[in-house]
Write an enzyme that holds these catalytic residues in place. Structure first.
Site, PDB file in Angstrom:
ATOM      1  N   GLY A  16       0.797  -1.083  -0.052  1.00 51.95           N
ATOM      2  CA  GLY A  16      -0.058   0.091   0.087  1.00 51.95           C
ATOM      3  C   GLY A  16       0.547   1.125  -0.099  1.00 51.95           C
ATOM      4  N   VAL A  64      14.113  -9.073   1.836  1.00 46.77           N
ATOM      5  CA  VAL A  64      15.026  -8.261   2.312  1.00 46.77           C
ATOM      6  C   VAL A  64      15.526  -8.580   3.622  1.00 46.77           C
ATOM      7  N   ASN A  90      11.163   0.339   2.587  1.00 47.27           N
ATOM      8  CA  ASN A  90       9.792   0.398   2.828  1.00 47.27           C
ATOM      9  C   ASN A  90       9.267  -1.074   3.433  1.00 47.27           C
ATOM     10  N   ILE A  93       6.513  -6.183   7.879  1.00 49.57           N
ATOM     11  CA  ILE A  93       5.564  -7.006   8.171  1.00 49.57           C
ATOM     12  C   ILE A  93       5.273  -6.549   9.815  1.00 49.57           C
ATOM     13  N   ASP A  96       1.498  -9.358  15.115  1.00 52.32           N
ATOM     14  CA  ASP A  96       1.058  -8.868  16.403  1.00 52.32           C
ATOM     15  C   ASP A  96       0.548  -9.962  17.250  1.00 52.32           C
ATOM     16  N   TYR A 155       7.534  -5.499  16.589  1.00 47.13           N
ATOM     17  CA  TYR A 155       7.435  -4.144  15.624  1.00 47.13           C
ATOM     18  C   TYR A 155       7.910  -3.050  16.184  1.00 47.13           C
ATOM     19  N   ILE A 188      -2.192   4.068   8.446  1.00 49.69           N
ATOM     20  CA  ILE A 188      -2.355   4.505   7.188  1.00 49.69           C
ATOM     21  C   ILE A 188      -3.189   3.611   6.464  1.00 49.69           C
TER      22      ILE A 188
HETATM   23  N1  CAA Z   1      -4.885  -0.833  23.686  1.00 46.63           N
HETATM   24  C1  CAA Z   1      -5.356  -1.351  24.996  1.00 46.63           C
HETATM   25  N2  CAA Z   1      -6.001  -2.474  25.098  1.00 46.63           N
HETATM   26  C2  CAA Z   1      -5.966  -3.265  24.222  1.00 46.63           C
HETATM   27  C3  CAA Z   1      -5.600  -3.025  22.851  1.00 46.63           C
HETATM   28  C4  CAA Z   1      -4.992  -1.684  22.793  1.00 46.63           C
HETATM   29  N3  CAA Z   1      -4.579  -1.207  21.510  1.00 46.63           N
HETATM   30  N4  CAA Z   1      -5.833  -3.896  21.940  1.00 46.63           N
HETATM   31  C5  CAA Z   1      -6.481  -4.841  22.674  1.00 46.63           C
HETATM   32  N5  CAA Z   1      -6.454  -4.679  23.872  1.00 46.63           N
HETATM   33  C6  CAA Z   1      -7.116  -5.253  24.959  1.00 46.63           C
HETATM   34  C7  CAA Z   1      -8.376  -5.710  24.695  1.00 46.63           C
HETATM   35  O1  CAA Z   1      -9.502  -4.988  24.903  1.00 46.63           O
HETATM   36  C8  CAA Z   1      -8.612  -7.093  25.619  1.00 46.63           C
HETATM   37  O2  CAA Z   1      -9.010  -6.673  26.933  1.00 46.63           O
HETATM   38  P1  CAA Z   1      -9.857  -7.514  27.850  1.00 46.63           P
HETATM   39  O3  CAA Z   1      -8.952  -8.805  28.121  1.00 46.63           O
HETATM   40  O4  CAA Z   1      -9.908  -6.651  29.213  1.00 46.63           O
HETATM   41  O5  CAA Z   1     -11.104  -7.352  27.340  1.00 46.63           O
HETATM   42  C9  CAA Z   1      -7.071  -7.490  25.808  1.00 46.63           C
HETATM   43  O6  CAA Z   1      -6.420  -6.547  25.437  1.00 46.63           O
HETATM   44  C10 CAA Z   1      -6.904  -8.578  24.837  1.00 46.63           C
HETATM   45  O7  CAA Z   1      -7.329  -8.456  23.355  1.00 46.63           O
HETATM   46  P2  CAA Z   1      -7.519  -9.356  22.452  1.00 46.63           P
HETATM   47  O8  CAA Z   1      -8.874 -10.312  22.812  1.00 46.63           O
HETATM   48  O9  CAA Z   1      -7.555  -8.751  21.004  1.00 46.63           O
HETATM   49  O10 CAA Z   1      -6.427 -10.497  22.481  1.00 46.63           O
HETATM   50  P3  CAA Z   1      -5.676 -11.189  21.200  1.00 46.63           P
HETATM   51  O11 CAA Z   1      -4.772 -11.834  22.202  1.00 46.63           O
HETATM   52  O12 CAA Z   1      -6.558 -12.039  20.559  1.00 46.63           O
HETATM   53  O13 CAA Z   1      -5.072  -9.979  20.475  1.00 46.63           O
HETATM   54  C11 CAA Z   1      -3.633  -8.275  19.739  1.00 46.63           C
HETATM   55  C12 CAA Z   1      -4.424  -9.197  20.651  1.00 46.63           C
HETATM   56  C13 CAA Z   1      -3.114  -9.057  18.708  1.00 46.63           C
HETATM   57  C14 CAA Z   1      -2.827  -7.035  20.265  1.00 46.63           C
HETATM   58  C15 CAA Z   1      -4.918  -7.505  19.038  1.00 46.63           C
HETATM   59  O14 CAA Z   1      -5.795  -6.762  19.905  1.00 46.63           O
HETATM   60  C16 CAA Z   1      -4.614  -6.509  17.947  1.00 46.63           C
HETATM   61  O15 CAA Z   1      -4.453  -7.025  16.758  1.00 46.63           O
HETATM   62  N6  CAA Z   1      -4.450  -5.393  18.115  1.00 46.63           N
HETATM   63  C17 CAA Z   1      -4.053  -4.250  17.335  1.00 46.63           C
HETATM   64  C18 CAA Z   1      -2.588  -4.169  17.208  1.00 46.63           C
HETATM   65  C19 CAA Z   1      -2.232  -2.915  16.508  1.00 46.63           C
HETATM   66  O16 CAA Z   1      -2.572  -1.824  16.815  1.00 46.63           O
HETATM   67  N7  CAA Z   1      -1.434  -3.386  15.337  1.00 46.63           N
HETATM   68  C20 CAA Z   1      -0.964  -2.224  14.470  1.00 46.63           C
HETATM   69  C21 CAA Z   1      -0.869  -3.010  13.296  1.00 46.63           C
HETATM   70  S1  CAA Z   1      -0.710  -1.409  11.920  1.00 46.63           S
HETATM   71  C22 CAA Z   1       0.804  -1.222  12.109  1.00 46.63           C
HETATM   72  O17 CAA Z   1       1.836  -1.647  12.704  1.00 46.63           O
HETATM   73  C23 CAA Z   1       1.228   0.040  11.102  1.00 46.63           C
HETATM   74  C24 CAA Z   1       1.924   0.972  11.884  1.00 46.63           C
HETATM   75  O18 CAA Z   1       3.000   1.019  12.080  1.00 46.63           O
HETATM   76  C25 CAA Z   1       0.866   2.051  12.532  1.00 46.63           C
HETATM   77  P1  NAP Z   2       1.762  -3.865   2.846  1.00 44.18           P
HETATM   78  O1  NAP Z   2       0.642  -3.124   2.157  1.00 44.18           O
HETATM   79  O2  NAP Z   2       1.444  -4.986   3.619  1.00 44.18           O
HETATM   80  O3  NAP Z   2       3.184  -3.704   2.162  1.00 44.18           O
HETATM   81  C1  NAP Z   2       4.398  -4.467   2.723  1.00 44.18           C
HETATM   82  C2  NAP Z   2       5.353  -4.756   1.668  1.00 44.18           C
HETATM   83  O4  NAP Z   2       6.393  -5.152   2.119  1.00 44.18           O
HETATM   84  C3  NAP Z   2       4.822  -5.692   0.629  1.00 44.18           C
HETATM   85  O5  NAP Z   2       4.958  -4.977  -0.555  1.00 44.18           O
HETATM   86  C4  NAP Z   2       5.673  -6.949   0.642  1.00 44.18           C
HETATM   87  O6  NAP Z   2       5.807  -7.356  -0.392  1.00 44.18           O
HETATM   88  C5  NAP Z   2       6.858  -6.295   1.329  1.00 44.18           C
HETATM   89  N1  NAP Z   2       7.580  -7.351   2.183  1.00 44.18           N
HETATM   90  C6  NAP Z   2       7.212  -8.039   3.110  1.00 44.18           C
HETATM   91  N2  NAP Z   2       8.339  -8.678   3.791  1.00 44.18           N
HETATM   92  C7  NAP Z   2       9.425  -8.688   2.585  1.00 44.18           C
HETATM   93  C8  NAP Z   2      10.267  -9.358   2.472  1.00 44.18           C
HETATM   94  N3  NAP Z   2      11.034 -10.357   3.411  1.00 44.18           N
HETATM   95  N4  NAP Z   2      11.192  -9.045   1.506  1.00 44.18           N
HETATM   96  C9  NAP Z   2      10.636  -8.346   0.668  1.00 44.18           C
HETATM   97  N5  NAP Z   2       9.541  -7.476   0.851  1.00 44.18           N
HETATM   98  C10 NAP Z   2       8.720  -7.696   1.802  1.00 44.18           C
HETATM   99  O7  NAP Z   2       2.203  -2.615   4.198  1.00 44.18           O
HETATM  100  P2  NAP Z   2       2.259  -1.263   4.171  1.00 44.18           P
HETATM  101  O8  NAP Z   2       1.352  -0.567   5.009  1.00 44.18           O
HETATM  102  O9  NAP Z   2       2.195  -0.712   2.664  1.00 44.18           O
HETATM  103  O10 NAP Z   2       3.628  -0.826   4.970  1.00 44.18           O
HETATM  104  C11 NAP Z   2       4.873  -0.499   4.301  1.00 44.18           C
HETATM  105  C12 NAP Z   2       5.971   0.016   5.313  1.00 44.18           C
HETATM  106  O11 NAP Z   2       5.198   1.235   6.176  1.00 44.18           O
HETATM  107  C13 NAP Z   2       6.131  -1.032   6.575  1.00 44.18           C
HETATM  108  O12 NAP Z   2       7.460  -1.024   6.793  1.00 44.18           O
HETATM  109  C14 NAP Z   2       5.398  -0.995   7.513  1.00 44.18           C
HETATM  110  O13 NAP Z   2       5.958  -1.085   8.830  1.00 44.18           O
HETATM  111  C15 NAP Z   2       5.295   0.752   7.414  1.00 44.18           C
HETATM  112  N6  NAP Z   2       4.115   1.603   8.024  1.00 44.18           N
HETATM  113  C16 NAP Z   2       3.067   1.217   7.748  1.00 44.18           C
HETATM  114  C17 NAP Z   2       2.059   2.125   8.302  1.00 44.18           C
HETATM  115  C18 NAP Z   2       0.443   1.672   8.061  1.00 44.18           C
HETATM  116  O14 NAP Z   2      -0.486   2.185   8.924  1.00 44.18           O
HETATM  117  N7  NAP Z   2       0.104   0.984   6.912  1.00 44.18           N
HETATM  118  C19 NAP Z   2       2.389   2.700   9.233  1.00 44.18           C
HETATM  119  C20 NAP Z   2       3.728   3.005   9.712  1.00 44.18           C
HETATM  120  C21 NAP Z   2       4.696   2.461   9.060  1.00 44.18           C
HETATM  121  P3  NAP Z   2       5.349  -8.780  -0.760  1.00 44.18           P
HETATM  122  O15 NAP Z   2       3.766  -8.170  -1.052  1.00 44.18           O
HETATM  123  O16 NAP Z   2       5.923  -8.921  -2.426  1.00 44.18           O
HETATM  124  O17 NAP Z   2       5.378  -9.875  -0.220  1.00 44.18           O
END
Ligand code: CAA
Ligand code: NAP
Length: 249
Positions: A16, A64, A90, A93, A96, A155, A188
């Site tokens: 993305g 990478v 960029n 993965i 979580d 992460y 994003i």
């Molecule tokens: N803040 C505070 N509490 C949270 C929380 C959060 N962000 N997320 C979950 N919790 C709490 C839940 O409410 C729950 O509380 P209770 O037990 O009191 O009900 C407890 O934590 C357990 O939650 P889950 O049932 O969801 O537990 P799980 O083990 O199934 O999953 C998890 C845990 C994997 C962390 C899941 O909640 C999740 O995926 N959360 C989102 C994590 C996240 O924000 N990832 C960002 C991805 S995007 C990214 O990384 C791009 C970037 O750079 C910005």
């Molecule tokens: P995305 O859509 O899931 O894209 C991730 C990209 O990384 C894919 O093109 C994937 O390639 C590539 N990739 C993963 N593992 C790889 C490996 N071992 N070797 C080579 N390429 C690999 O995610 P995105 O949101 O665009 O994220 C891009 C970057 O921004 C990431 O570093 C992420 O942590 C960062 N970021 C994202 C957000 C957000 O909110 N989306 C916020 C902050 C930072 P293939 O598809 O070919 O596997």
């Protein structure tokens, strides 16, 4: 912004954020090359759809997380296209889970793909940038590397590490025309964020964003483009936040 004639390598350009970065750099006149995971069977389809939109990108397989794969990828790009002026680390993965559930494989995968990759890729291009007296390295970190995030010990550690890497390398190459910077995007609207359970996104994450919305890939791409421009020559070792106000420093 002057960009013409520069060759950019963007890792993970088929994701993305990466796609928007590739399009922006190309629109500004850079020759853009990207990478895809060796197992990605949709690379050809992506290249064709970009071509029909007017973007003539080249793409090379690269894990990478693997040093030898990165070396082979860059060797091929340099042979086919020319020396790399701009590197955008960029690709990334998430695996979580709460620390209680975090297993070693999920820790290692995130550290290797998100942090080791900066070494693996930068190592292939940095000396040549120094020799030519010009280069731009941009590392895509995350707001969660700055503030931590529930479920992301792996992460957040890797993303925080990326900025330590940027600052140290920036010092070493500052007198050689090469800049190294970090961008820390907030949430994003890409597939990485869409993988968050909807109830967590709606109840826990969006309410933390003062702008009340996810960011757009194009908004991040514009910032990357600035850092890769001639005009950004005095900007190095920075970690620039772009997060809708979610985390202010
Ligand atoms: N803040 C505070 N509490 C949270 C929380 C959060 N962000 N997320 C979950 N919790 C709490 C839940 O409410 C729950 O509380 P209770 O037990 O009191 O009900 C407890 O934590 C357990 O939650 P889950 O049932 O969801 O537990 P799980 O083990 O199934 O999953 C998890 C845990 C994997 C962390 C899941 O909640 C999740 O995926 N959360 C989102 C994590 C996240 O924000 N990832 C960002 C991805 S995007 C990214 O990384 C791009 C970037 O750079 C910005
Ligand atoms: P995305 O859509 O899931 O894209 C991730 C990209 O990384 C894919 O093109 C994937 O390639 C590539 N990739 C993963 N593992 C790889 C490996 N071992 N070797 C080579 N390429 C690999 O995610 P995105 O949101 O665009 O994220 C891009 C970057 O921004 C990431 O570093 C992420 O942590 C960062 N970021 C994202 C957000 C957000 O909110 N989306 C916020 C902050 C930072 P293939 O598809 O070919 O596997």
């Amino acid at each position: 912004m002057a960009h013409e004639g520069r060759i950019a390598l963007v890792t993970g350009g088929m994701g993305g954020l990466g796609e928007a970065i590739c399009m922006k750099l190309a629109a500004l006149g850079q020759t853009v090359v990207t990478t895809y995971s060796p197992g990605n069977s949709k690379a050809g389809e992506w290249l064709s759809s970009m071509k029909s939109g007017g973007y003539a990108f080249r793409a090379y397989p690269c894990n990478v997380a693997d040093f030898d794969s990165a070396a082979e990828c860059v060797r091929q790009v340099v042979a086919d296209v020319g020396p790399i002026d701009v590197l955008v680390n960029n690709a990334g993965i998430t695996r979580d889970m709460t620390f209680k559930k975090m297993d070693k494989a999920s820790w290692d995968a995130v550290m290797q793909t998100n942090l080791d990759s900066c070494f693996n890729m930068s190592k292939q291009v940095c000396d040549a940038m120094v020799d030519r007296g010009w280069g731009r390295i941009v590392n895509i970190s995350s707001v969660n590397g700055q503030k931590g995030a529930f479920g992301q010990t792996n992460y957040s550690a890797a993303k925080a590490g990326m900025h330590g890497f940027s600052k140290a390398l920036a010092l070493e190459v500052a007198r050689k025309g090469v800049t190294v910077n970090t961008i820390s995007p907030g949430y994003i609207g890409t597939k990485m964020v869409m993988a968050i359970p909807k109830d967590v996104l709606d109840s826990k994450i969006i309410p933390q964003i003062p702008m009340g919305r996810l960011g757009k890939p194009e908004e991040v791409a514009g910032l990357v483009a600035y850092l890769c421009s001639e005009e950004a020559a005095f900007l190095t070792g920075a970690n620039i936040a772009i997060n809708g106000g979610q985390h202010m420093q």
